[in-house]
Design a protein around this motif. Sequence first.
Motif, PDB file in Angstrom:
ATOM      1  N   ASN A  30       6.219   5.819  26.562  1.00  0.00           N
ATOM      2  CA  ASN A  30       4.929   5.419  27.157  1.00  0.00           C
ATOM      3  C   ASN A  30       3.709   5.885  26.372  1.00  0.00           C
ATOM      4  N   SER A  31       3.854   6.151  25.079  1.00  0.00           N
ATOM      5  CA  SER A  31       2.682   6.486  24.268  1.00  0.00           C
ATOM      6  C   SER A  31       2.061   5.193  23.723  1.00  0.00           C
ATOM      7  N   VAL A  32       0.892   5.301  23.159  1.00  0.00           N
ATOM      8  CA  VAL A  32       0.166   4.153  22.642  1.00  0.00           C
ATOM      9  C   VAL A  32       0.885   3.595  21.413  1.00  0.00           C
ATOM     10  N   THR A  33       0.817   2.276  21.221  1.00  0.00           N
ATOM     11  CA  THR A  33       1.389   1.656  20.032  1.00  0.00           C
ATOM     12  C   THR A  33       0.268   1.240  19.096  1.00  0.00           C
ATOM     13  N   LYS A  34       0.618   1.071  17.801  1.00  0.00           N
ATOM     14  CA  LYS A  34      -0.368   0.624  16.831  1.00  0.00           C
ATOM     15  C   LYS A  34       0.208  -0.534  16.032  1.00  0.00           C
ATOM     16  N   ASN A  35      -0.655  -1.315  15.424  1.00  0.00           N
ATOM     17  CA  ASN A  35      -0.257  -2.476  14.647  1.00  0.00           C
ATOM     18  C   ASN A  35       0.471  -2.022  13.384  1.00  0.00           C
ATOM     19  N   THR A  36       1.542  -2.719  13.007  1.00  0.00           N
ATOM     20  CA  THR A  36       2.312  -2.341  11.829  1.00  0.00           C
ATOM     21  C   THR A  36       1.806  -3.004  10.560  1.00  0.00           C
ATOM     22  N   ALA A  37       0.997  -4.043  10.681  1.00  0.00           N
ATOM     23  CA  ALA A  37       0.528  -4.770   9.504  1.00  0.00           C
ATOM     24  C   ALA A  37      -0.573  -3.992   8.786  1.00  0.00           C
ATOM     25  N   PRO A  38      -0.552  -4.014   7.459  1.00  0.00           N
ATOM     26  CA  PRO A  38      -1.626  -3.361   6.721  1.00  0.00           C
ATOM     27  C   PRO A  38      -2.918  -4.169   6.813  1.00  0.00           C
ATOM     28  N   ALA A  39      -4.015  -3.543   6.524  1.00  0.00           N
ATOM     29  CA  ALA A  39      -5.293  -4.244   6.534  1.00  0.00           C
ATOM     30  C   ALA A  39      -5.300  -5.306   5.437  1.00  0.00           C
ATOM     31  N   PRO A  40      -5.793  -6.522   5.726  1.00  0.00           N
ATOM     32  CA  PRO A  40      -5.755  -7.587   4.731  1.00  0.00           C
ATOM     33  C   PRO A  40      -6.801  -7.429   3.631  1.00  0.00           C
ATOM     34  N   PHE A  41      -7.820  -6.621   3.865  1.00  0.00           N
ATOM     35  CA  PHE A  41      -8.909  -6.486   2.897  1.00  0.00           C
ATOM     36  C   PHE A  41      -9.405  -5.055   2.903  1.00  0.00           C
ATOM     37  N   ASP A  42      -9.586  -4.493   1.730  1.00  0.00           N
ATOM     38  CA  ASP A  42     -10.110  -3.146   1.599  1.00  0.00           C
ATOM     39  C   ASP A  42     -11.441  -3.208   0.853  1.00  0.00           C
ATOM     40  N   PRO A  43     -12.568  -2.947   1.503  1.00  0.00           N
ATOM     41  CA  PRO A  43     -13.870  -3.044   0.836  1.00  0.00           C
ATOM     42  C   PRO A  43     -14.061  -2.010  -0.270  1.00  0.00           C
ATOM     43  N   THR A  44     -13.259  -0.965  -0.302  1.00  0.00           N
ATOM     44  CA  THR A  44     -13.396   0.049  -1.345  1.00  0.00           C
ATOM     45  C   THR A  44     -12.450  -0.199  -2.514  1.00  0.00           C
ATOM     46  N   ASP A  45     -11.820  -1.379  -2.556  1.00  0.00           N
ATOM     47  CA  ASP A  45     -10.887  -1.722  -3.627  1.00  0.00           C
ATOM     48  C   ASP A  45     -11.639  -1.845  -4.948  1.00  0.00           C
ATOM     49  N   ALA A  46     -11.366  -0.938  -5.859  1.00  0.00           N
ATOM     50  CA  ALA A  46     -12.093  -0.903  -7.131  1.00  0.00           C
ATOM     51  C   ALA A  46     -11.717  -2.069  -8.046  1.00  0.00           C
ATOM     52  N   TYR A  47     -10.533  -2.630  -7.885  1.00  0.00           N
ATOM     53  CA  TYR A  47     -10.068  -3.699  -8.767  1.00  0.00           C
ATOM     54  C   TYR A  47     -10.041  -5.063  -8.092  1.00  0.00           C
ATOM     55  N   GLY A  48     -10.602  -5.179  -6.901  1.00  0.00           N
ATOM     56  CA  GLY A  48     -10.600  -6.447  -6.176  1.00  0.00           C
ATOM     57  C   GLY A  48     -11.307  -7.560  -6.913  1.00  0.00           C
ATOM     58  N   GLU A  49     -12.423  -7.229  -7.563  1.00  0.00           N
ATOM     59  CA  GLU A  49     -13.185  -8.234  -8.308  1.00  0.00           C
ATOM     60  C   GLU A  49     -12.332  -8.830  -9.427  1.00  0.00           C
ATOM     61  N   TYR A  50     -11.598  -7.997 -10.152  1.00  0.00           N
ATOM     62  CA  TYR A  50     -10.761  -8.464 -11.249  1.00  0.00           C
ATOM     63  C   TYR A  50      -9.578  -9.272 -10.730  1.00  0.00           C
ATOM     64  N   ARG A  51      -8.998  -8.870  -9.614  1.00  0.00           N
ATOM     65  CA  ARG A  51      -7.869  -9.587  -9.033  1.00  0.00           C
ATOM     66  C   ARG A  51      -8.287 -10.982  -8.589  1.00  0.00           C
ATOM     67  N   ARG A  52      -9.472 -11.082  -7.965  1.00  0.00           N
ATOM     68  CA  ARG A  52      -9.959 -12.391  -7.527  1.00  0.00           C
ATOM     69  C   ARG A  52     -10.291 -13.285  -8.719  1.00  0.00           C
ATOM     70  N   ALA A  53     -10.856 -12.707  -9.793  1.00  0.00           N
ATOM     71  CA  ALA A  53     -11.166 -13.493 -10.992  1.00  0.00           C
ATOM     72  C   ALA A  53      -9.886 -14.013 -11.638  1.00  0.00           C
TER      73      ALA A  53
END
Length: 60
Positions: A30-53
């Motif tokens: 009977n404890s709280v549950t949490k979502n198992t999926a990772p976050a789809p977007f990380d705003p602090t991703d240092a390499y996100g710009e290069y990955r999208r390009a």
Amino acid sequence: MKSNIKICASWQKNHEQPVYTLADTCPKCNSVTKNTAPAPFDPTDAYGEYRRALKQRVRE
């Protein structure tokens, strides 16, 4: 209909294995549950710009 699989938030303390459920509370402890999926977007991703390009270049 979309459903999110959830995991018991305190399974390390209360269970030997992870307990998965669709409910908001764990069916065993009977404890709280949490979502198992990772976050789809990380705003602090240092390499996100290069990955999208790179993804854009592959599409062209």
